[in-house]
Design an enzyme around this catalytic site. Structure first.
Site, PDB file in Angstrom:
ATOM      1  N   ARG A   1       0.849  -1.200   0.000  1.00  0.00           N
ATOM      2  CA  ARG A   1       0.000   0.000   0.000  1.00  0.00           C
ATOM      3  C   ARG A   1       0.880   1.243   0.000  1.00  0.00           C
ATOM      4  NH1 ARG A   1      -4.782   1.330   4.365  1.00  0.00           N
ATOM      5  NH2 ARG A   1      -3.081   1.202   5.890  1.00  0.00           N
TER       6      ARG A   1
ATOM      7  N   ASP B   1      -3.547   2.693  14.087  1.00  0.00           N
ATOM      8  CA  ASP B   1      -2.762   3.399  13.080  1.00  0.00           C
ATOM      9  C   ASP B   1      -3.316   4.815  12.931  1.00  0.00           C
ATOM     10  OD1 ASP B   1      -4.996   3.269  11.441  1.00  0.00           O
ATOM     11  OD2 ASP B   1      -4.098   1.935   9.945  1.00  0.00           O
TER      12      ASP B   1
END
EC number: 2.3.3.9
Length: 567
Positions: free
Chosen positions: A182, A468
């Site tokens: 990603r 996150d």
């Protein structure tokens, strides 16, 4: 591999940082011999070509985001409003067939591009590992470049890690997960690499360097003739997917591989994108392997989209689960859209971490995970995400037991009932209470996450969850929303309005609590005070900043030679 068109005639320029770079490229990050093997002249030329070809389209896409934001702030609501793409939404078409190498994606593990993490994740028993340059990584020069070195070694099968503290060597097993990468979102710059005097686009650096060095070995070792594979974050419109599609086509052409080799799953994690799922898949139809419910960022985006709508205050974020009507509608519509177009519909993240010192609490947490995954598989999802290897057996068991022997449910679960989901279903106000504890938790978690991010860690265990940047974003925008509109609290704070004074008292209390929890020494050495200032400034800003990480980024940019100006 070398570009024939560039060969040896391209001018070489040595920068102060010591890297050999092509014309128009300047590197301001620290020199390292290992990094230089990634930052080769030809690899940088490829990144520069991508930047030059697509920068104006990227700028236009970001401007369009600003225009959409102005419309929403003026009272407009997002919707399926594009008559020009009605033929895409209503037409009968499918994406390219799913590559056999990634037909089975029942459980995917995610984590930053750190060396030990990569080995453990690839060995975890998950079907896929998504290696993250985005929300799980603090994008310092060291983290990004080490990440590229680590991925190169992983793709080549040579990666190992010696843990000196445990005197243990980590290596890859014979059977490993399939690797997806990603890159960062379109909005994030890479301030350590300048192209024609401007910071490079972060995602083009992440994609370009990784693709250039790894496509051949990946297709041989991992993709069975396909690949590399990617996850694409934070998109708000199909025009952004179209840019990615063009980037992929340019990369395939440069490498001399078939069109449709590169495959990507798009995270549907912004509210505007949920109304564009057909269009996003259509733009990427030769390169798509589905969509994923990025549910934490989706909640953040809900607040951001409706920042000027005082009638849409979010309840405590712990209450905004997938059973809320607007979240269930989003998930169901995603499954129907993906299966109609012949691709995977991936479920959301299980962020729990095993609680080793409390078996009863651990059992309860695992039960919650199982329940959530059962909901996903019964809704028609083809796979799900886990943040910790300890969750994989439970997730795998639920999906395997409810899918028979099939690798996915693309044909079996069409979810035609979801075809009638309306715009109102997707933006329905979430129900629940707003409490003082909700304000406290947002503050406590937001500050601790940001303190870790500023010191180089982007994936942070907090209160038995792996957090996150999405968690910090929800925490920040919710505090901002409650403060902006003077929301009245329920529960213990019944009747109390959220004000600057209240937030100030909460911040003071929570900083004292953080100091108690982490210990005086760690608190003193960490960047908790800096994080606190930044977090409070964001919560109290008159207008909502688009991204916390964009604001915080300048704090981790270190230019070489020392003394070079920051952005």
């Amino acid at each position: 591999m070398r570009y024939d068109t560039y060969g040896d005639s391209a001018p070489i320029k040595k920068t102060g940082a010591g890297y050999d770079v092509p014309e128009g490229v300047d590197i301001r990050g620290r020199y390292d011999g290992e990094f230089a093997k990634i930052l080769t002249r030809d690899a940088l030329q490829f990144v520069a070509d991508l930047q030059r070809e697509f920068r104006n389209r990227i700028r236009y896409a970001i401007e369009c985001r600003k225009e959409a934001k102005s419309r929403y702030n003026a009272g407009a609501l997002p919707g399926f409003e594009h008559p020009a793409t009605k033929y895409i939404r209503e037409g009968e078409w499918t994406c390219a067939p799913v590559p056999p190498a990634v037909a089975d994606r029942k459980v995917e593990i995610t984590g930053p591009v750190e060396r030990k993490m990569i080995i453990n994740a690839l060995n975890s028993g998950a079907k896929v590992f998504m290696a993250d340059f985005e929300d799980a990584l603090s994008p310092s020069w060291e983290n990004l470049m080490r990440g590229q070195v680590n991925l190169r070694d992983a793709v080549n099968g040579t990666i190992s890690f010696h843990d000196k503290a445990r005197n243990r060597v980590y290596k890859l097993n014979d059977q490993i997960a399939k690797l997806f990468v990603r890159p960062r979102g379109w909005h994030l710059p890479e301030a350590h690499i300048l192209i024609d005097g401007e910071p490079a686009t972060g995602c083009l650096v992440d994609f370009g360097l990784y693709f250039y060095h790894n496509y051949a070995a990946f297709r041989r070792n991992q993709g069975a003739g396909y690949g590399p594979f990617f996850y694409l974050p934070k998109m708000e419109h199909s025009r952004e997917a179209k840019i990615w599609n063009c980037v992929f086509e340019k990369a395939e052409k440069m490498a001399g591989i078939e069109r449709g080799s590169i495959r990507a799953t798009v995270l549907i994690e912004t509210l505007p994108a949920v109304f564009q799922m057909n269009e996003i898949l259509y733009e990427l139809r030769d390169h798509s392997v589905g969509l994923n419910c990025g549910r934490w960022d989706y909640i953040f985006s809900y607040v951001k989209t409706f920042q000027a709508h005082p009638d849409r205050p979010l309840p405590d974020r712990v209450q905004v689960g997938m059973t809320q009507h607007f979240m269930k509608s989003y998930s169901d519509l995603l499954v129907w859209t993906c299966h109609r177009r012949g691709v995977h519909a991936m479920g959301g993240m299980a962020a729990q971490i095993p609680i080793r010192d409390d078996p009863a609490a651990n059992k309860a947490a695992l039960e919650l995970v199982r329940k959530d995954k059962l909901r996903e598989v019964k809704a028609g999802h083809d796979g799900t995400w886990a943040a910790h290897p300890g969750l994989i057996p439970a997730c795998m068991e639920v999906f395997a037991n409810n899918m028979g022997n099939t690798p996915h449910q693309i044909q079996a679960m069409k979810r035609e009932d979801a075809a009638n989901i309306t715009e109102e279903d997707l933006i329905q106000r979430p129900r629940g209470v707003r409490t003082l504890e909700g304000l406290r938790l947002n503050t406590r978690v937001g500050i601790q996450y940001l303190a870790a991010w500023l010191t180089g860690t982007g994936s942070v265990p907090l209160y038995n969850l792996m957090e996150d940047a999405a968690t910090a974003e929800i925490s920040r925008v919710q505090n901002w929303q409650w403060l902006k509109y003077g929301v009245e609290l329920d529960g213990d704070g019944l009747g109390v309005k959220v004000t600057f004074d209240l937030l100030g008292r909460v911040v003071e209390d929570e900083m004292a609590r953080i100091e108690r929890e982490v210990g005086k020494e760690k608190f003193k050495k960490g960047m908790y005070k800096e994080a606190c200032k930044m977090f409070v400034r964001q919560c109290a800003a008159p207008t909502l900043d688009d991204f916390l990480t964009l604001d915080a980024y300048n704090n981790i940019v270190i230019h070489y030679p020392k003394g070079s100006s920051r952005l």
